[in-house]
Structure formats: C-alpha cells, structure tokens
Design a protein around this motif. Structure first.
Motif, mmCIF file in Angstrom:
data_model
loop_
_atom_site.group_PDB
_atom_site.id
_atom_site.type_symbol
_atom_site.label_atom_id
_atom_site.label_comp_id
_atom_site.label_asym_id
_atom_site.label_seq_id
_atom_site.Cartn_x
_atom_site.Cartn_y
_atom_site.Cartn_z
ATOM 1 N N VAL A 145 -1.809 4.945 2.117
ATOM 2 C CA VAL A 145 -2.267 3.698 2.720
ATOM 3 C C VAL A 145 -1.032 2.887 3.093
ATOM 4 O O VAL A 145 -0.102 2.762 2.285
ATOM 5 C CB VAL A 145 -3.137 2.908 1.709
ATOM 6 C CG1 VAL A 145 -3.584 1.588 2.302
ATOM 7 C CG2 VAL A 145 -4.333 3.735 1.272
ATOM 8 N N ASP A 146 -1.015 2.344 4.299
ATOM 9 C CA ASP A 146 0.130 1.554 4.759
ATOM 10 C C ASP A 146 -0.048 0.102 4.321
ATOM 11 O O ASP A 146 -0.410 -0.766 5.110
ATOM 12 C CB ASP A 146 0.259 1.653 6.281
ATOM 13 C CG ASP A 146 1.488 0.923 6.800
ATOM 14 O OD1 ASP A 146 2.417 0.660 6.010
ATOM 15 O OD2 ASP A 146 1.522 0.606 8.013
ATOM 16 N N GLU A 147 0.169 -0.130 3.027
ATOM 17 C CA GLU A 147 0.038 -1.472 2.452
ATOM 18 C C GLU A 147 1.200 -1.703 1.499
ATOM 19 O O GLU A 147 1.805 -0.760 0.998
ATOM 20 C CB GLU A 147 -1.285 -1.621 1.697
ATOM 21 C CG GLU A 147 -2.523 -1.523 2.564
ATOM 22 C CD GLU A 147 -2.732 -2.705 3.492
ATOM 23 O OE1 GLU A 147 -2.038 -3.737 3.321
ATOM 24 O OE2 GLU A 147 -3.581 -2.589 4.393
ATOM 25 N N ARG A 148 1.468 -2.960 1.223
ATOM 26 C CA ARG A 148 2.570 -3.321 0.321
ATOM 27 C C ARG A 148 2.215 -3.021 -1.140
ATOM 28 O O ARG A 148 3.050 -2.520 -1.886
ATOM 29 C CB ARG A 148 2.900 -4.800 0.512
ATOM 30 C CG ARG A 148 4.205 -5.235 -0.113
ATOM 31 C CD ARG A 148 4.642 -6.547 0.510
ATOM 32 N NE ARG A 148 5.798 -7.092 -0.173
ATOM 33 C CZ ARG A 148 7.064 -6.716 0.064
ATOM 34 N NH1 ARG A 148 7.300 -5.781 0.960
ATOM 35 N NH2 ARG A 148 8.064 -7.267 -0.592
ATOM 36 N N VAL A 149 0.981 -3.333 -1.535
ATOM 37 C CA VAL A 149 0.500 -3.079 -2.891
ATOM 38 C C VAL A 149 -0.902 -2.486 -2.816
ATOM 39 O O VAL A 149 -1.756 -3.003 -2.097
ATOM 40 C CB VAL A 149 0.475 -4.368 -3.748
ATOM 41 C CG1 VAL A 149 -0.104 -4.096 -5.131
ATOM 42 C CG2 VAL A 149 1.869 -4.974 -3.864
ATOM 43 N N VAL A 150 -1.119 -1.404 -3.553
ATOM 44 C CA VAL A 150 -2.431 -0.753 -3.603
ATOM 45 C C VAL A 150 -2.921 -0.772 -5.051
ATOM 46 O O VAL A 150 -2.242 -0.275 -5.949
ATOM 47 C CB VAL A 150 -2.352 0.702 -3.087
ATOM 48 C CG1 VAL A 150 -3.705 1.397 -3.236
ATOM 49 C CG2 VAL A 150 -1.892 0.735 -1.631
ATOM 50 N N ASP A 151 -4.093 -1.360 -5.264
ATOM 51 C CA ASP A 151 -4.690 -1.465 -6.592
ATOM 52 C C ASP A 151 -5.921 -0.572 -6.642
ATOM 53 O O ASP A 151 -6.926 -0.854 -5.996
ATOM 54 C CB ASP A 151 -5.071 -2.928 -6.868
ATOM 55 C CG ASP A 151 -5.654 -3.130 -8.266
ATOM 56 O OD1 ASP A 151 -6.006 -2.136 -8.934
ATOM 57 O OD2 ASP A 151 -5.775 -4.299 -8.679
ATOM 58 N N ASP A 152 -5.842 0.505 -7.399
ATOM 59 C CA ASP A 152 -6.995 1.384 -7.579
ATOM 60 C C ASP A 152 -7.467 1.330 -9.038
ATOM 61 O O ASP A 152 -7.794 2.347 -9.647
ATOM 62 C CB ASP A 152 -6.640 2.820 -7.167
ATOM 63 C CG ASP A 152 -7.890 3.670 -6.947
ATOM 64 O OD1 ASP A 152 -8.849 3.164 -6.324
ATOM 65 O OD2 ASP A 152 -7.925 4.816 -7.427
ATOM 66 N N GLY A 153 -7.459 0.129 -9.579
ATOM 67 C CA GLY A 153 -7.962 -0.083 -10.932
ATOM 68 C C GLY A 153 -6.935 0.224 -12.004
ATOM 69 O O GLY A 153 -6.107 -0.621 -12.337
ATOM 70 N N ASP A 154 -6.965 1.445 -12.531
ATOM 71 C CA ASP A 154 -6.038 1.805 -13.599
ATOM 72 C C ASP A 154 -4.761 2.458 -13.092
ATOM 73 O O ASP A 154 -3.888 2.816 -13.867
ATOM 74 C CB ASP A 154 -6.714 2.699 -14.645
ATOM 75 C CG ASP A 154 -7.413 3.901 -14.023
ATOM 76 O OD1 ASP A 154 -7.348 4.083 -12.789
ATOM 77 O OD2 ASP A 154 -8.032 4.667 -14.792
ATOM 78 N N VAL A 155 -4.650 2.601 -11.761
ATOM 79 C CA VAL A 155 -3.422 3.104 -11.138
ATOM 80 C C VAL A 155 -3.093 2.215 -9.940
ATOM 81 O O VAL A 155 -3.930 2.020 -9.059
ATOM 82 C CB VAL A 155 -3.571 4.579 -10.689
ATOM 83 C CG1 VAL A 155 -2.320 5.035 -9.937
ATOM 84 C CG2 VAL A 155 -3.836 5.492 -11.884
ATOM 85 N N LEU A 156 -1.872 1.693 -9.923
ATOM 86 C CA LEU A 156 -1.423 0.848 -8.821
ATOM 87 C C LEU A 156 -0.121 1.398 -8.274
ATOM 88 O O LEU A 156 0.680 1.979 -9.024
ATOM 89 C CB LEU A 156 -1.193 -0.595 -9.276
ATOM 90 C CG LEU A 156 -2.398 -1.344 -9.850
ATOM 91 C CD1 LEU A 156 -2.495 -1.157 -11.351
ATOM 92 C CD2 LEU A 156 -2.305 -2.828 -9.515
ATOM 93 N N THR A 157 0.099 1.226 -6.984
ATOM 94 C CA THR A 157 1.361 1.639 -6.367
ATOM 95 C C THR A 157 1.850 0.520 -5.450
ATOM 96 O O THR A 157 1.048 -0.251 -4.922
ATOM 97 C CB THR A 157 1.198 2.942 -5.550
ATOM 98 O OG1 THR A 157 0.105 2.791 -4.623
ATOM 99 C CG2 THR A 157 0.934 4.141 -6.451
ATOM 100 N N ALA A 158 3.158 0.455 -5.303
ATOM 101 C CA ALA A 158 3.758 -0.534 -4.412
ATOM 102 C C ALA A 158 4.773 0.167 -3.523
ATOM 103 O O ALA A 158 5.376 1.162 -3.919
ATOM 104 C CB ALA A 158 4.439 -1.642 -5.217
ATOM 105 N N GLY A 159 4.961 -0.362 -2.319
ATOM 106 C CA GLY A 159 5.882 0.228 -1.348
ATOM 107 C C GLY A 159 7.333 0.065 -1.766
ATOM 108 O O GLY A 159 7.657 0.078 -2.945
#
Length: 198
Positions: A145-159
């Motif tokens: 996903v082309d986003e700065r921060v992705v929140d999928d509940g118990d797993v998050l990722t940042a660019g």
C-alpha cells in the motif's frame, strides 16, 4: 490504565532515525501522561550496537516479552549489512514471530518490513516500506500500500525513515487518545503527515 511495555529491537546496521525517532515520541508520550515504558533492546546481551551512520547505542537490555515491538530498518540494499544480514541470519525474524505469537503488537519502520515479512507476519496483509524495498515487498505475500503508515490491528508498518515518527504518534493516539499524540507532536514541532491506512 494498563501500562504498555514497548521495546525497539536494535541490530548492527539499523537506521538511527528508524529507532530513535519512535523512541523519542514514545518517551515524550510517557511525559505527556501515556502509561508506556519504552526500552531499546537487542536479541543477545550487548554493550553497544553500531547503527548505519556509525552512531553507537547502548541498549537497555535484551528482548523480553513486550506488549509492543518496533522493528527498525536500514541496510536492505547492501549485502551482509543491516536488515539484509538480519533476514539472512534468521534469528531476528524468528524472535519477532515469537513475540507476535505471544501476543505482542508488532510494528516496523522503513525496510524493517522485510523482517516482518520474513517472520511471516505480512502474509495477506496490507503493508508499506521504504521505496527501495517496495518491489521486494511486493514479491512476497504482502499487499503493498502506498501510504506513510499502515495499521492492520496487531501489525503496523511505516514507510521510509521519518515515517517512524508518524507511526509512533499514531500508536500514542490509538492507545492513549488524540490529545496525548497532539501534545507530543507540538512538543517535537512535528507536523503529522499522511492519513493512516487501516
């Protein structure tokens, strides 16, 4: 309010800002009233860890059983360094998987997403990473996903790199309320960027 134990796991060649940015945000969050304690940790006992720009950091201890685990990036494009070396060695992805299985929320900054992918945490999930690793992440079972921060509940990722600050501010908002996050952003003179995906 239950205290959250947060640990940021360091390894040789990690990117300084990927770890220290979120650390400062979470520490400022504690000063602003958030019930959170943040430690810099390593897998094995170590007196010093050398980051990608040669900053030497003294960790607080070893990886324990955190409520929140943050995995920085750094070094993905260079053989035998940073994230690339950590993925190849396998111990850090295994430890991340163990923390997740034990109930921790796991977040990555920058190319730290490749460690989460190797741990099997991004399969079928939306995720983001630094632009240098987007193609590699897309080749896994993650949905890029082309986003700065992705929140999928118990797993998050940042660019890339500075997005770790926005990730940590979002975690403060999510767990302790918007007022705490806004107080910290103002204290750090940081203008929050991007919508949160998720």
């Amino acid at each position: 309010m239950v205290e959250i134990s947060a640990e940021i796991v360091l390894f040789e060649g990690f990117d300084e800002l990927d770890a220290i940015g979120p650390y400062e945000v979470l520490e400022n969050g504690a000063q602003a009233g958030a019930s959170i304690e943040t430690d810099l940790v390593t897998l094995e006992k170590s007196d010093l860890v050398t980051a990608s720009h040669d900053l030497r950091v003294e960790p607080d201890g070893t990886l324990d059983d955190p409520d929140l685990l943050i995995v920085p990036g750094g070094g993905w494009t260079t053989a035998n360094e940073g994230v690339r070396a950590a993925v190849d060695a396998g111990a850090l992805p295994d430890a991340v998987d163990e923390c997740f299985t034990a109930g921790a929320t796991v977040a990555s900054v920058c190319t730290g997403a490749m460690i989460l992918s190797e741990a099997g945490l991004l399969e079928g999930r939306p995720a983001t990473t630094h632009h240098v690793a987007v193609d590699d992440l897309a080749a896994t079972d993650a949905t890029v996903v082309d986003e700065r921060v992705v929140d999928d509940g118990d797993v998050l990722t940042a660019g890339g790199v500075t997005s770790g600050i926005d990730l940590a501010l979002w975690l403060l908002e999510r767990e302790f309320g918007e007022d705490v996050a806004e107080d910290v952003a103002r204290e750090m003179a940081h203008e929050r960027r991007g919508e949160i995906f998720g």
